[in-house]
Design a protein around this motif. Structure first.
Motif, PDB file in Angstrom:
ATOM      1  N   VAL A 123     -18.814 -64.939 -15.484  1.00  0.00           N
ATOM      2  CA  VAL A 123     -18.785 -64.934 -14.019  1.00  0.00           C
ATOM      3  C   VAL A 123     -20.199 -64.664 -13.535  1.00  0.00           C
ATOM      4  O   VAL A 123     -20.820 -63.662 -13.914  1.00  0.00           O
ATOM      5  N   GLN A 126     -19.263 -63.280  -7.449  1.00  0.00           N
ATOM      6  CA  GLN A 126     -17.880 -63.016  -7.082  1.00  0.00           C
ATOM      7  C   GLN A 126     -17.786 -62.171  -5.821  1.00  0.00           C
ATOM      8  O   GLN A 126     -18.774 -61.596  -5.351  1.00  0.00           O
ATOM      9  N   PRO A 133     -10.338 -58.677  -7.870  1.00  0.00           N
ATOM     10  CA  PRO A 133     -11.133 -59.877  -7.576  1.00  0.00           C
ATOM     11  C   PRO A 133     -10.505 -60.735  -6.484  1.00  0.00           C
ATOM     12  O   PRO A 133      -9.301 -60.997  -6.493  1.00  0.00           O
ATOM     13  N   GLN A 136     -14.067 -65.741  -7.777  1.00  0.00           N
ATOM     14  CA  GLN A 136     -15.055 -65.736  -8.856  1.00  0.00           C
ATOM     15  C   GLN A 136     -15.632 -67.128  -9.041  1.00  0.00           C
ATOM     16  O   GLN A 136     -14.894 -68.118  -9.022  1.00  0.00           O
ATOM     17  N   ARG A 138     -17.524 -69.027 -11.995  1.00  0.00           N
ATOM     18  CA  ARG A 138     -17.728 -68.736 -13.407  1.00  0.00           C
ATOM     19  C   ARG A 138     -17.867 -70.000 -14.238  1.00  0.00           C
ATOM     20  O   ARG A 138     -17.362 -71.074 -13.889  1.00  0.00           O
TER      21      ARG A 138
END
Length: 231
Positions: A123, A126, A133, A136, A138
């Motif tokens: 990641v 974010q 979370p 994100q 990633r």
């Protein structure tokens, strides 16, 4: 006089070299704290971060001729509470924002430099909220993807991403809507207004550990520019 001039030049170059070794001279870190996967896991507060560097986890260097800060974490790194994975990651240190109030944005220019061998996921940016979370960005294998769109059917930001390639990412939260720009082009826009206490993070949050990879496996991200705005 010639020797004196030479010494002045040498000292000046040495001073400039020392200054360039601090990440705070490359990035504005005045609104961030840093989480590290050292043993035990450490958090560097905003004040200490201004004079902090710790290779290989967090240090300034040149990447393809441009000043950058390296974020590095190994699969055997210590993780923070509530997570299974190691991170060298900046986290906003100011007051969290609400998804329906004001305009909140993070712009980051970065490059994914290296991925763990067996579970190649990192990641690089974010949003985290009080419940965990929110969003994100990633690397998943060869593709740069977004997690967090409630529709669940999201095309990659970049397919077949080439490691080491710089890109710009802007995440904007306004009026309960999240917009994601990749290399200045709007790629995603979706509603997300539930939750509270949101804040931006950027760095290398490696999605691997010793259950997947060897202790020496690592993820690495270079950040060239980083800016958050809350208006």
């Amino acid at each position: 006089p010639d020797m004196l001039s030479f010494l002045i030049v040498v000292v000046s170059v040495w001073i400039l070299g020392c200054n360039s070794e601090l990440p705070s001279h490359v990035l504005d870190l005045s609104t961030f704290k840093l989480q590290l996967p050292t043993n035990p896991a450490r958090e560097i507060d905003t004040a200490a971060l201004q004079s902090f560097s710790l290779p290989p986890y967090f240090y300034a260097t040149n990447v393809s001729g441009s000043p950058a800060v390296i974020f590095w974490a190994q699969a055997n790194g210590t993780h923070t509470s509530g997570s299974e994975y190691p991170r060298t990651e900046l986290s906003e240190s100011g007051k969290p924002f609400q998804p329906t109030q004001g305009t909140n944005s993070m712009m980051v220019k970065e490059a994914i430099m290296h991925l763990p061998d067996k579970r190649p996921e990192v990641v690089c940016a974010q949003i985290l909220g009080e419940g965990g979370p929110v969003l994100q960005v990633r690397m998943n294998g060869k593709n740069l993807v977004v997690y967090g769109d409630p529709s669940g059917d999201v095309p990659p930001l970049q397919e077949n991403y080439v490691l080491g390639t710089p890109f710009t990412l802007e995440i904007v939260v306004e009026a309960g809507t999240i917009k994601i720009y990749y290399n200045s082009a709007l790629k995603l826009s979706f509603p997300k207004s539930s939750g509270s206490g949101w804040y931006f993070k950027a760095g290398a949050y490696v999605q691997s550990n010793l259950s997947y990879d060897a202790p020496t496996a690592y993820g690495e991200v270079a950040i060239f520019n980083l800016k958050t705005v809350h208006a």
